[in-house]
Design a protein around this motif. Structure first.
Motif, PDB file in Angstrom:
ATOM      1  N   PRO A 326       0.747  -0.616   3.510  1.00 31.82           N
ATOM      2  CA  PRO A 326       1.052   0.352   4.220  1.00 31.82           C
ATOM      3  C   PRO A 326       0.453   0.289   5.748  1.00 31.82           C
ATOM      4  O   PRO A 326      -0.587  -0.188   6.029  1.00 31.82           O
ATOM      5  CB  PRO A 326       0.420   1.498   3.516  1.00 31.82           C
ATOM      6  CG  PRO A 326      -0.644   0.650   2.834  1.00 31.82           C
ATOM      7  CD  PRO A 326      -0.536  -0.461   2.373  1.00 31.82           C
ATOM      8  N   MET A 327       1.201   1.020   6.577  1.00 31.16           N
ATOM      9  CA  MET A 327       0.602   1.282   7.874  1.00 31.16           C
ATOM     10  C   MET A 327      -0.551   2.446   7.891  1.00 31.16           C
ATOM     11  O   MET A 327      -0.469   3.267   7.004  1.00 31.16           O
ATOM     12  CB  MET A 327       1.670   1.685   8.780  1.00 31.16           C
ATOM     13  CG  MET A 327       2.976   0.985   8.921  1.00 31.16           C
ATOM     14  SD  MET A 327       2.535  -0.617   9.843  1.00 31.16           S
ATOM     15  CE  MET A 327       2.055  -0.070  11.317  1.00 31.16           C
ATOM     16  N   PRO A 348      -4.307   4.847   3.168  1.00 29.98           N
ATOM     17  CA  PRO A 348      -3.329   4.014   2.365  1.00 29.98           C
ATOM     18  C   PRO A 348      -3.592   2.559   2.353  1.00 29.98           C
ATOM     19  O   PRO A 348      -3.354   2.269   1.029  1.00 29.98           O
ATOM     20  CB  PRO A 348      -2.140   4.266   3.468  1.00 29.98           C
ATOM     21  CG  PRO A 348      -2.721   4.666   4.687  1.00 29.98           C
ATOM     22  CD  PRO A 348      -3.980   5.393   4.404  1.00 29.98           C
ATOM     23  N   LEU A 349      -4.190   1.900   3.118  1.00 31.59           N
ATOM     24  CA  LEU A 349      -4.729   0.393   2.695  1.00 31.59           C
ATOM     25  C   LEU A 349      -5.686   0.289   1.738  1.00 31.59           C
ATOM     26  O   LEU A 349      -5.328  -0.550   0.826  1.00 31.59           O
ATOM     27  CB  LEU A 349      -5.220  -0.105   4.186  1.00 31.59           C
ATOM     28  CG  LEU A 349      -5.589  -1.410   4.084  1.00 31.59           C
ATOM     29  CD1 LEU A 349      -4.467  -2.361   3.765  1.00 31.59           C
ATOM     30  CD2 LEU A 349      -6.165  -2.055   5.408  1.00 31.59           C
ATOM     31  N   ALA A 350      -6.658   1.170   1.684  1.00 37.36           N
ATOM     32  CA  ALA A 350      -7.558   1.068   0.438  1.00 37.36           C
ATOM     33  C   ALA A 350      -6.885   1.548  -0.792  1.00 37.36           C
ATOM     34  O   ALA A 350      -7.180   0.785  -1.959  1.00 37.36           O
ATOM     35  CB  ALA A 350      -8.719   2.225   0.872  1.00 37.36           C
ATOM     36  N   ARG A 351      -5.941   2.429  -0.671  1.00 37.03           N
ATOM     37  CA  ARG A 351      -5.162   2.712  -2.024  1.00 37.03           C
ATOM     38  C   ARG A 351      -4.547   1.608  -2.539  1.00 37.03           C
ATOM     39  O   ARG A 351      -4.287   1.015  -3.643  1.00 37.03           O
ATOM     40  CB  ARG A 351      -4.548   3.865  -1.766  1.00 37.03           C
ATOM     41  CG  ARG A 351      -5.201   5.122  -1.651  1.00 37.03           C
ATOM     42  CD  ARG A 351      -4.231   6.414  -1.943  1.00 37.03           C
ATOM     43  NE  ARG A 351      -3.312   6.493  -0.784  1.00 37.03           N
ATOM     44  CZ  ARG A 351      -3.640   7.112   0.383  1.00 37.03           C
ATOM     45  NH1 ARG A 351      -4.563   7.922   0.702  1.00 37.03           N
ATOM     46  NH2 ARG A 351      -2.588   7.293   1.168  1.00 37.03           N
ATOM     47  N   PHE A 352      -3.711   0.716  -1.645  1.00 34.76           N
ATOM     48  CA  PHE A 352      -3.048  -0.440  -1.698  1.00 34.76           C
ATOM     49  C   PHE A 352      -3.790  -1.383  -2.437  1.00 34.76           C
ATOM     50  O   PHE A 352      -3.336  -2.150  -3.513  1.00 34.76           O
ATOM     51  CB  PHE A 352      -2.245  -0.999  -0.370  1.00 34.76           C
ATOM     52  CG  PHE A 352      -1.709  -2.202  -0.677  1.00 34.76           C
ATOM     53  CD1 PHE A 352      -0.172  -2.499  -1.179  1.00 34.76           C
ATOM     54  CD2 PHE A 352      -2.183  -3.583  -0.592  1.00 34.76           C
ATOM     55  CE1 PHE A 352       0.254  -3.489  -1.322  1.00 34.76           C
ATOM     56  CE2 PHE A 352      -1.806  -4.672  -0.601  1.00 34.76           C
ATOM     57  CZ  PHE A 352      -0.491  -4.726  -1.098  1.00 34.76           C
ATOM     58  N   CYS A 353      -5.012  -1.753  -1.917  1.00 33.36           N
ATOM     59  CA  CYS A 353      -5.724  -2.638  -2.555  1.00 33.36           C
ATOM     60  C   CYS A 353      -6.410  -2.259  -3.870  1.00 33.36           C
ATOM     61  O   CYS A 353      -6.674  -2.981  -4.764  1.00 33.36           O
ATOM     62  CB  CYS A 353      -6.806  -2.869  -1.540  1.00 33.36           C
ATOM     63  SG  CYS A 353      -6.729  -3.819   0.136  1.00 33.36           S
TER      64      CYS A 353
END
Length: 367
Positions: A326-327, A348-353
Motif C-alpha cells: 500500500p501507499m 497501511p504498510l504495517a498492516r500489510f507486513c
C-alpha cells in the motif's frame, strides 16, 4: 574423514546450551579436542572414563569418546550424540568399537576437524530450526524494496520474534541510515570480510547494531563494497542458525556473493511498481533471480497504470502474487523524524507486513 552409523537423528532442543563431554586419556588427542572446542566457542567437561551416576554422560548434548577410551565406556548407558574420535585412518576396527559403544559417528582427525567444530558449535549454541529467511528485491530502481524490507523486519521484531535485517546491497546507501541508526555502534559488513568456515551465531548477533528491537547488518560509509562469497555464506548461515526471522534487502544483480545469499533465502518478494516499464524491467530481474531462488513472488506497488492491476502484473511476470504494497502518506516525513517504516504498527504498510507474517506462520514458516 567422518562417517555415520545408522541411528535416528538426534533432536536438538531449541535454546539449549552447553559444552560437550570429552572422554579420553590420550593427552595429544585431548589437546586437539580442547582446541576444537575453543574454536567452536564451547567449554567442555573432561573425564578419563564414564562419569559417576548423574554426571555428564547422560546430560551432555554431545559426547566425544577418544578411541583409547572405547573399552572403558562400553558398558555405559546407550544414548544419542556419541562420537568416537581417533587418528588412525587405516584402523578398520574403529567401526566395530563404535558399534559396541553405540556411537552415532566415527571421526578421524585431522580430516574431520571442520565437521567436528560445526557439530560442537551447534550444541553449544542450542541450534533449533533455521530462521525463516525472506529476500526483498526491487523490480526496478526506486521500487521501494528497501523500505519494504525494513518494514517487514520492524514488524517482525515488534511482534516478538528474533529478527535480523541484512543489507546485501553495498550500493544502496545503508539500511542503518534508513532506520535512523547510522551512528549506532556495532559491526558492519567490512568487519566480516575475512570470515571463513563457521561464524558463531550468538557472537554475530551481539556484535551488530541494535535498532528498533532488531539487529541490523549493513554497510559502513567506507569505500569497501566487496565481500568474498565464502564470507557472505558464513555470515548469513550464522544469522539463520539461531532461528526466528532474517530479512535480506537484495540488489538487482546476481554476483557470486548474492548467489550465496539467494541459496539460503526461503522466500523472495519482487517489488514491482504497476507500470509497463517497471514490469518489463522486473521480468529481466525475475529471470535471473529465478535461476537461483525457487520461491519468488510478486508484491505490487501502486498507483496503477491504465489497464494494470496487481493480478495482471503477476500474470505478465508469470509469478505468484503475494499482495499489494500500500501507499502510505507521510512515510518520508516520518523517516526524516527517525521513525522506521512500519514502526507505528497502525499504518497501511504495517498492516500489510503483519498480514504477511500471519500468512507465513500459517504456511508453516515457523515464525
Amino acid at each position: 574423514m567422518a562417517g555415520a552409523i545408522t541411528h535416528d537423528r538426534q533432536p536438538v532442543a531449541e535454546g539449549r546450551q552447553g559444552g560437550p563431554l570429552i572422554v579420553t586419556e590420550d593427552a595429544n588427542l585431548l589437546d586437539d579436542l580442547l582446541r576444537l572446542c575453543a574454536a567452536a566457542g564451547a567449554r567442555p567437561e573432561v573425564h578419563h572414563g564414564v562419569p559417576e551416576r548423574g554426571g555428564g554422560w547422560d546430560t551432555a548434548p554431545l559426547v566425544l569418546v577418544g578411541d583409547d577410551a572405547a573399552r572403558r565406556v562400553r558398558g555405559a548407558a546407550r544414548r544419542r550424540g556419541v562420537v568416537l574420535v581417533g587418528r588412525d585412518q587405516d584402523d578398520s576396527g574403529v567401526w566395530r568399537r563404535a558399534v559396541e559403544i553405540g556411537a552415532d559417528h566415527v571421526l578421524v582427525l585431522p580430516d574431520g576437524e571442520q565437521w567436528l567444530v560445526d557439530r560442537i558449535a551447534d550444541v553449544a549454541e542450542g541450534v533449533g530450526p533455521p530462521a525463516l529467511t525472506v529476500g526483498v528485491i526491487g523490480g526496478r530502481g526506486g521500487a521501494g524494496s528497501s523500505t519494504l524490507a525494513c518494514a517487514l523486519a520492524v514488524t517482525s521484531a515488534r511482534q516478538g520474534r528474533r529478527t535480523l535485517l541484512v543489507d546485501a546491497d553495498p550500493l544502496g546507501g545503508g539500511l542503518d541510515v534508513l532506520l535512523g541508526g547510522e551512528a549506532v555502534e556495532g559491526l558492519r559488513w567490512p568487519a566480516f570480510a575475512a570470515s571463513r568456515g563457521r561464524v558463531g551465531g550468538g557472537a554475530l548477533e551481539e556484535s551488530l547494531p541494535a535498532l528498533h528491537a532488531l539487529r541490523v547488518l549493513s554497510w559502513d560509509r567506507g569505500d569497501s563494497v566487496t565481500i568474498a562469497p565464502e564470507a557472505v555464506r558464513a555470515v548469513l548461515a550464522a544469522a539463520r542458525r539461531r532461528g526466528g526471522v532474517v530479512v535480506v534487502d537484495l540488489p538487482r544483480r546476481v554476483d557470486e556473493g548474492v548467489a550465496q545469499v539467494l541459496a539460503q533465502v526461503d522466500l523472495g518478494l519482487l517489488v514491482v511498481p504497476a507500470e509497463l516499464r517497471a514490469v518489463a524491467a522486473a521480468g529481466r530481474v525475475a529471470s535471473v533471480i529465478g535461476m537461483v531462488l525457487r520461491d519468488l513472488r510478486v508484491a505490487v506497488r501502486g498507483p496503477y497504470a491504465p489497464g494494470l492491476d496487481d493480478r495482471e502484473v503477476a500474470r505478465l511476470l508469470g509469478l505468484p502474487l503475494m499482495g499489494e504494497v500500500p501507499m502510505e502518506a507521510g512515510l518520508s516525513a516520518a523517516q526524516d523524524r527517525g521513525a522506521p517504516p512500519g514502526g507505528d504498527g497502525r499504518g497501511p504498510l504495517a498492516r500489510f507486513c503483519s498480514a504477511f507474517w500471519e500468512r507465513a506462520a500459517v504456511a508453516g514458516g515457523g515464525v
